[in-house]
Design a protein around this motif. Structure first.
Motif, PDB file in Angstrom:
ATOM      1  N   THR A  59     -13.187   0.547  11.631  1.00  0.00           N
ATOM      2  CA  THR A  59     -12.702   0.745  10.260  1.00  0.00           C
ATOM      3  C   THR A  59     -11.504  -0.153   9.978  1.00  0.00           C
ATOM      4  O   THR A  59     -11.428  -0.780   8.916  1.00  0.00           O
ATOM      5  CB  THR A  59     -12.317   2.219  10.045  1.00  0.00           C
ATOM      6  OG1 THR A  59     -13.454   3.034  10.303  1.00  0.00           O
ATOM      7  CG2 THR A  59     -11.826   2.461   8.632  1.00  0.00           C
ATOM      8  N   LEU A  63     -11.305  -3.095   7.159  1.00  0.00           N
ATOM      9  CA  LEU A  63     -10.302  -3.043   6.093  1.00  0.00           C
ATOM     10  C   LEU A  63      -9.418  -4.286   6.089  1.00  0.00           C
ATOM     11  O   LEU A  63      -9.131  -4.852   5.025  1.00  0.00           O
ATOM     12  CB  LEU A  63      -9.449  -1.784   6.242  1.00  0.00           C
ATOM     13  CG  LEU A  63     -10.127  -0.463   5.878  1.00  0.00           C
ATOM     14  CD1 LEU A  63      -9.249   0.711   6.287  1.00  0.00           C
ATOM     15  CD2 LEU A  63     -10.425  -0.417   4.410  1.00  0.00           C
ATOM     16  N   ARG A  72     -10.285  -6.140  -1.367  1.00  0.00           N
ATOM     17  CA  ARG A  72      -9.844  -4.753  -1.267  1.00  0.00           C
ATOM     18  C   ARG A  72      -8.317  -4.729  -1.380  1.00  0.00           C
ATOM     19  O   ARG A  72      -7.644  -5.592  -0.847  1.00  0.00           O
ATOM     20  CB  ARG A  72     -10.272  -4.183   0.082  1.00  0.00           C
ATOM     21  CG  ARG A  72      -9.986  -2.719   0.274  1.00  0.00           C
ATOM     22  CD  ARG A  72     -10.419  -2.282   1.661  1.00  0.00           C
ATOM     23  NE  ARG A  72     -11.840  -2.373   1.882  1.00  0.00           N
ATOM     24  CZ  ARG A  72     -12.685  -1.369   1.724  1.00  0.00           C
ATOM     25  NH1 ARG A  72     -12.247  -0.188   1.350  1.00  0.00           N
ATOM     26  NH2 ARG A  72     -13.963  -1.522   1.962  1.00  0.00           N
ATOM     27  N   HIS A  75      -3.218  -1.277  -0.050  1.00  0.00           N
ATOM     28  CA  HIS A  75      -2.796   0.108   0.168  1.00  0.00           C
ATOM     29  C   HIS A  75      -3.881   0.960   0.815  1.00  0.00           C
ATOM     30  O   HIS A  75      -3.606   2.021   1.365  1.00  0.00           O
ATOM     31  CB  HIS A  75      -2.319   0.756  -1.145  1.00  0.00           C
ATOM     32  CG  HIS A  75      -3.422   0.986  -2.137  1.00  0.00           C
ATOM     33  ND1 HIS A  75      -4.246   2.071  -2.085  1.00  0.00           N
ATOM     34  CD2 HIS A  75      -3.815   0.246  -3.192  1.00  0.00           C
ATOM     35  CE1 HIS A  75      -5.119   2.005  -3.078  1.00  0.00           C
ATOM     36  NE2 HIS A  75      -4.882   0.912  -3.765  1.00  0.00           N
ATOM     37  N   GLN A  76      -5.138   0.504   0.783  1.00  0.00           N
ATOM     38  CA  GLN A  76      -6.206   1.267   1.407  1.00  0.00           C
ATOM     39  C   GLN A  76      -6.133   1.235   2.929  1.00  0.00           C
ATOM     40  O   GLN A  76      -6.731   2.066   3.600  1.00  0.00           O
ATOM     41  CB  GLN A  76      -7.568   0.758   0.942  1.00  0.00           C
ATOM     42  CG  GLN A  76      -7.836   1.082  -0.500  1.00  0.00           C
ATOM     43  CD  GLN A  76      -9.236   0.694  -0.918  1.00  0.00           C
ATOM     44  OE1 GLN A  76     -10.032   0.233  -0.117  1.00  0.00           O
ATOM     45  NE2 GLN A  76      -9.523   0.872  -2.195  1.00  0.00           N
ATOM     46  N   SER A  78      -3.563   1.996   4.568  1.00  0.00           N
ATOM     47  CA  SER A  78      -2.603   3.010   5.002  1.00  0.00           C
ATOM     48  C   SER A  78      -3.265   4.205   5.678  1.00  0.00           C
ATOM     49  O   SER A  78      -2.601   4.972   6.359  1.00  0.00           O
ATOM     50  CB  SER A  78      -1.767   3.489   3.813  1.00  0.00           C
ATOM     51  OG  SER A  78      -2.605   4.140   2.876  1.00  0.00           O
ATOM     52  N   LEU A  79      -4.582   4.357   5.536  1.00  0.00           N
ATOM     53  CA  LEU A  79      -5.278   5.452   6.203  1.00  0.00           C
ATOM     54  C   LEU A  79      -5.332   5.258   7.714  1.00  0.00           C
ATOM     55  O   LEU A  79      -5.350   6.233   8.464  1.00  0.00           O
ATOM     56  CB  LEU A  79      -6.699   5.585   5.655  1.00  0.00           C
ATOM     57  CG  LEU A  79      -6.815   5.935   4.186  1.00  0.00           C
ATOM     58  CD1 LEU A  79      -8.263   5.849   3.743  1.00  0.00           C
ATOM     59  CD2 LEU A  79      -6.258   7.320   3.928  1.00  0.00           C
ATOM     60  N   CYS A  86       0.990  -2.350   6.824  1.00  0.00           N
ATOM     61  CA  CYS A  86       0.569  -2.387   5.414  1.00  0.00           C
ATOM     62  C   CYS A  86       1.487  -3.274   4.591  1.00  0.00           C
ATOM     63  O   CYS A  86       1.022  -4.055   3.751  1.00  0.00           O
ATOM     64  CB  CYS A  86       0.540  -0.970   4.836  1.00  0.00           C
ATOM     65  SG  CYS A  86      -0.691   0.080   5.596  1.00  0.00           S
TER      66      CYS A  86
END
Length: 157
Positions: A59, A63, A72, A75-76, A78-79, A86
């Motif tokens: 993942t 990302l 993309r 901020h995505q 950050s998961l 980030c």
């Protein structure tokens, strides 16, 4: 009676004799599998904790690639990443990669995962972005019950 000659026949006929049926438990149980030496065992990549680490690593790689390609928002990430990673990627987002009027998504060619300690995993990947091959290296740390990307190195612009 047949006469025997000195020549052997090319074809030999064997009379079929049916095997008597057995009723014992041994006739129904298959033979046990051959024993493996004690030092060797089959390791499946999708077993136990390694499956969780591999899922987070895949993942994170996906990302990061999409963020670097500009498809993309940063901020995505950050998961699965620490805030410092980030923030660093926030300024490095690329433009949409277009070839012939269409967006060309980045691809992961290979990825490898190794765990130097039980709470640290290092992931390397070879990726294609904008028709060029780049390297990607991530460090994942297990803190507070989850895996997070704490460091990132790449040859991508």
């Amino acid at each position: 009676m047949q006469r025997r000659t000195g020549k052997r026949a090319a074809v030999r006929f064997v009379r079929y004799r049916p095997v008597p049926m057995t009723r014992g438990a041994l006739a129904l149980n298959p033979a046990p599998p051959p024993a493996q030496p004690p030092g060797l065992r089959l390791v499946r990549p999708a077993a136990g904790v390694d499956a969780e680490v591999r899922a987070v690593a895949d993942t994170a790689i996906r990302l990061v690639l999409d963020i670097l390609a500009g498809t993309r928002p940063a901020h995505q990430l950050s998961l699965v990443a620490a805030p410092a990673v980030c923030r660093e990627l926030l300024g490095r987002t690329g433009a949409l990669l277009r070839r012939g009027g269409r967006i060309v998504p980045p691809r992961v060619l290979t990825s490898r995962l190794q765990r130097p300690t039980p709470t640290v995993a290092e992931v390397t990947a070879v990726v294609i972005m904008a028709g060029r091959i780049h390297a990607l290296a991530l460090r994942l740390d297990h803190t507070r019950g989850r895996w997070r990307c704490t460091a990132l190195e790449t040859t991508a612009p």
